[in-house]
Design a protein around this motif. Structure first.
Motif, PDB file in Angstrom:
ATOM      1  N   PHE A  49      -1.945   0.729  -2.465  1.00 37.11           N
ATOM      2  CA  PHE A  49      -0.832   1.667  -2.557  1.00 37.11           C
ATOM      3  C   PHE A  49      -0.545   2.297  -1.189  1.00 37.11           C
ATOM      4  O   PHE A  49      -1.416   2.358  -0.327  1.00 37.11           O
ATOM      5  CB  PHE A  49      -1.128   2.767  -3.589  1.00 37.11           C
ATOM      6  CG  PHE A  49      -1.487   2.239  -4.946  1.00 37.11           C
ATOM      7  CD1 PHE A  49      -0.528   1.651  -5.755  1.00 37.11           C
ATOM      8  CD2 PHE A  49      -2.793   2.315  -5.408  1.00 37.11           C
ATOM      9  CE1 PHE A  49      -0.862   1.154  -7.002  1.00 37.11           C
ATOM     10  CE2 PHE A  49      -3.138   1.825  -6.651  1.00 37.11           C
ATOM     11  CZ  PHE A  49      -2.165   1.246  -7.452  1.00 37.11           C
ATOM     12  N   TYR A  50       0.693   2.773  -1.040  1.00 34.68           N
ATOM     13  CA  TYR A  50       1.098   3.443   0.191  1.00 34.68           C
ATOM     14  C   TYR A  50       0.273   4.701   0.397  1.00 34.68           C
ATOM     15  O   TYR A  50       0.106   5.510  -0.515  1.00 34.68           O
ATOM     16  CB  TYR A  50       2.583   3.787   0.109  1.00 34.68           C
ATOM     17  CG  TYR A  50       3.085   4.618   1.260  1.00 34.68           C
ATOM     18  CD1 TYR A  50       3.201   4.076   2.536  1.00 34.68           C
ATOM     19  CD2 TYR A  50       3.469   5.946   1.070  1.00 34.68           C
ATOM     20  CE1 TYR A  50       3.685   4.842   3.596  1.00 34.68           C
ATOM     21  CE2 TYR A  50       3.954   6.714   2.113  1.00 34.68           C
ATOM     22  CZ  TYR A  50       4.052   6.150   3.378  1.00 34.68           C
ATOM     23  OH  TYR A  50       4.529   6.908   4.410  1.00 34.68           O
ATOM     24  N   ASN A  51      -0.254   4.859   1.609  1.00 40.08           N
ATOM     25  CA  ASN A  51      -1.093   6.006   1.934  1.00 40.08           C
ATOM     26  C   ASN A  51      -0.441   6.807   3.063  1.00 40.08           C
ATOM     27  O   ASN A  51      -0.538   6.438   4.231  1.00 40.08           O
ATOM     28  CB  ASN A  51      -2.489   5.559   2.354  1.00 40.08           C
ATOM     29  CG  ASN A  51      -3.384   6.723   2.761  1.00 40.08           C
ATOM     30  OD1 ASN A  51      -3.033   7.886   2.541  1.00 40.08           O
ATOM     31  ND2 ASN A  51      -4.517   6.421   3.352  1.00 40.08           N
ATOM     32  N   PRO A  52       0.236   7.912   2.744  1.00 34.64           N
ATOM     33  CA  PRO A  52       0.920   8.693   3.780  1.00 34.64           C
ATOM     34  C   PRO A  52      -0.029   9.382   4.750  1.00 34.64           C
ATOM     35  O   PRO A  52       0.389   9.785   5.844  1.00 34.64           O
ATOM     36  CB  PRO A  52       1.725   9.722   2.979  1.00 34.64           C
ATOM     37  CG  PRO A  52       0.980   9.859   1.695  1.00 34.64           C
ATOM     38  CD  PRO A  52       0.404   8.506   1.414  1.00 34.64           C
ATOM     39  N   THR A  53      -1.298   9.544   4.369  1.00 37.08           N
ATOM     40  CA  THR A  53      -2.251  10.224   5.246  1.00 37.08           C
ATOM     41  C   THR A  53      -2.936   9.263   6.217  1.00 37.08           C
ATOM     42  O   THR A  53      -3.725   9.687   7.057  1.00 37.08           O
ATOM     43  CB  THR A  53      -3.333  10.947   4.426  1.00 37.08           C
ATOM     44  OG1 THR A  53      -4.118   9.973   3.719  1.00 37.08           O
ATOM     45  CG2 THR A  53      -2.714  11.905   3.428  1.00 37.08           C
ATOM     46  N   GLY A  54      -2.661   7.967   6.083  1.00 36.78           N
ATOM     47  CA  GLY A  54      -3.321   6.973   6.926  1.00 36.78           C
ATOM     48  C   GLY A  54      -2.719   6.910   8.318  1.00 36.78           C
ATOM     49  O   GLY A  54      -1.851   7.690   8.699  1.00 36.78           O
ATOM     50  N   GLN A  55      -3.172   5.947   9.095  1.00 34.77           N
ATOM     51  CA  GLN A  55      -2.668   5.768  10.448  1.00 34.77           C
ATOM     52  C   GLN A  55      -2.141   4.351  10.609  1.00 34.77           C
ATOM     53  O   GLN A  55      -2.443   3.456   9.814  1.00 34.77           O
ATOM     54  CB  GLN A  55      -3.773   6.049  11.467  1.00 34.77           C
ATOM     55  CG  GLN A  55      -5.024   5.211  11.309  1.00 34.77           C
ATOM     56  CD  GLN A  55      -6.086   5.600  12.338  1.00 34.77           C
ATOM     57  OE1 GLN A  55      -5.807   5.692  13.516  1.00 34.77           O
ATOM     58  NE2 GLN A  55      -7.301   5.830  11.873  1.00 34.77           N
TER      59      GLN A  55
END
Length: 364
Positions: A49-55
């Motif tokens: 899933f899309y992880n907005p906190t990732g880099q």
């Protein structure tokens, strides 16, 4: 030979002890595996899933902030995002809160609270509206506009009324205004117009004319543009690979320009910056895909193709300028319409309080 007695109870006790130790080991192993699965499975599932906190390859973390800042520059003329919080609340689920203010102001004008849940966005609350009427109405298809003669009469009257309302204001009053031109301008033509008609006015945003192919599936107008200075305002973002970012998306961030890019003409610099905004979002389309209300990658590709074919044309601008400068601009036939979005009235008592770059006319 001495005969040894067989101690059955002793042997049985040893067997029981071994079985007990084996049982403890099995229980410990089961608990350990359960703990590892409990810790590892969510991390594994989150990868889907899309992880907005990732880099990503360019930013240190919270890639959503960087993606959002770029999208905001592309689509929002008058506002800055000044605060953003993100919290993971489940597998592939994140709670996000965004706060906005008017440019050149500390006054909060709206918030947006939503949840990204397994690649889908659910809006919980929003009192912030992205598009100003000036630019969105300009992009409506001709069959959705009122009679052309009536529109021309209304816009001429609106310009005249606005001038009359500006005249009584103190000369130290500043305004944010969205201007629409009667004819589209190239960057160089706009720069020439600005030089002839204004004095040191700050251009916050330039609205780019996209082709009719860029109208979205709901037949809504697509409003896109960019900050000619090529820099983000609002929340800062940590970039971990500046050279790679500038190589892949030239002048996406203006202060990363190399020596060669700094020698380019203003038109080439601004065109390159705008195209890099589009290209970055096209490549990072997972950010767009969470929210169907955002302009999607296919539409951005159409905008990019149109700029590559016809060059960069702007049909409007957002300016920050003294009210007396706007009063002068409104007499220019090149201006089709003007919408003031913010007024700052602060009469100045001394020359030291005067904003730099302007010589104020005497108060009447």
């Amino acid at each position: 030979m001495t005969q040894q007695n067989f101690d059955f109870e002793k042997v049985q006790k040893k067997i029981q002890q071994k079985n007990h130790r084996r049982g403890i080991l099995l229980v410990f192993s089961a608990v350990l595996v359960t703990i590892l699965l409990f810790l590892a499975v969510p991390k594994v599932l989150n990868q889907f899933f899309y992880n907005p906190t990732g880099q990503n390859a360019y930013v240190e973390g919270n890639q959503y902030i960087f993606d959002r800042q770029i999208y905001n520059e592309l689509t929002i003329p008058d506002y800055d995002m000044t605060d953003l919080t993100m919290e993971q609340t489940g597998i592939g689920t994140y709670q996000i809160n965004e706060t906005y203010r008017s440019k050149y102001s500390n006054q909060t004008i709206g918030t947006k609270t939503f949840e990204i849940k397994r690649n889908k966005l659910y809006l919980n609350n929003s009192d912030f509206h992205y598009f100003t009427p000036t630019f969105s109405q300009e992009m409506l298809p001709s069959n959705q506009l009122a009679d052309t003669k009536v529109v021309k009469a209304d816009t001429a009257l609106a310009k005249s009324n606005l001038r009359e309302n500006i005249k009584p204001l103190p000369k130290s009053t500043y305004v944010n205004v969205n201007l629409v031109f009667k004819a589209d301008k190239s960057i160089s033509a706009y720069q020439e117009w600005l030089k002839l008609n204004t004095n040191n006015v700050n251009t916050l945003w330039q609205a780019v004319r996209p082709s009719q192919k860029t109208i979205d599936d709901t037949n809504n107008p697509v409003v896109v543009g960019f900050n000619p200075a090529g820099g983000f305002s609002g929340i800062g973002v940590g970039i971990k690979n500046e050279k790679q970012l500038n190589d892949d998306f030239p002048l996406l961030v203006s202060h990363l320009a190399d020596t060669k890019q700094n020698q380019w003409s203003e038109e080439k610099r601004q065109t390159t910056h705008f195209k890099s905004l589009l290209q970055y979002l096209i490549k990072n389309e997972s950010f767009l895909a969470q929210d169907p209300s955002k302009i999607q990658a296919a539409t951005l590709k159409n905008v990019l193709a149109d700029v590559n074919k016809n060059g960069l044309k702007i049909y409007g601008v957002t300016l920050y300028l003294p009210a007396f400068e706007l009063e002068k601009i409104l007499t220019d036939d090149a201006v089709k319409s003007a919408t003031v979005t913010k007024v700052d009235v602060f009469p100045l008592t001394s020359q030291s309080g005067q904003l730099p770059g302007f010589t104020y006319p005497p108060e009447e």
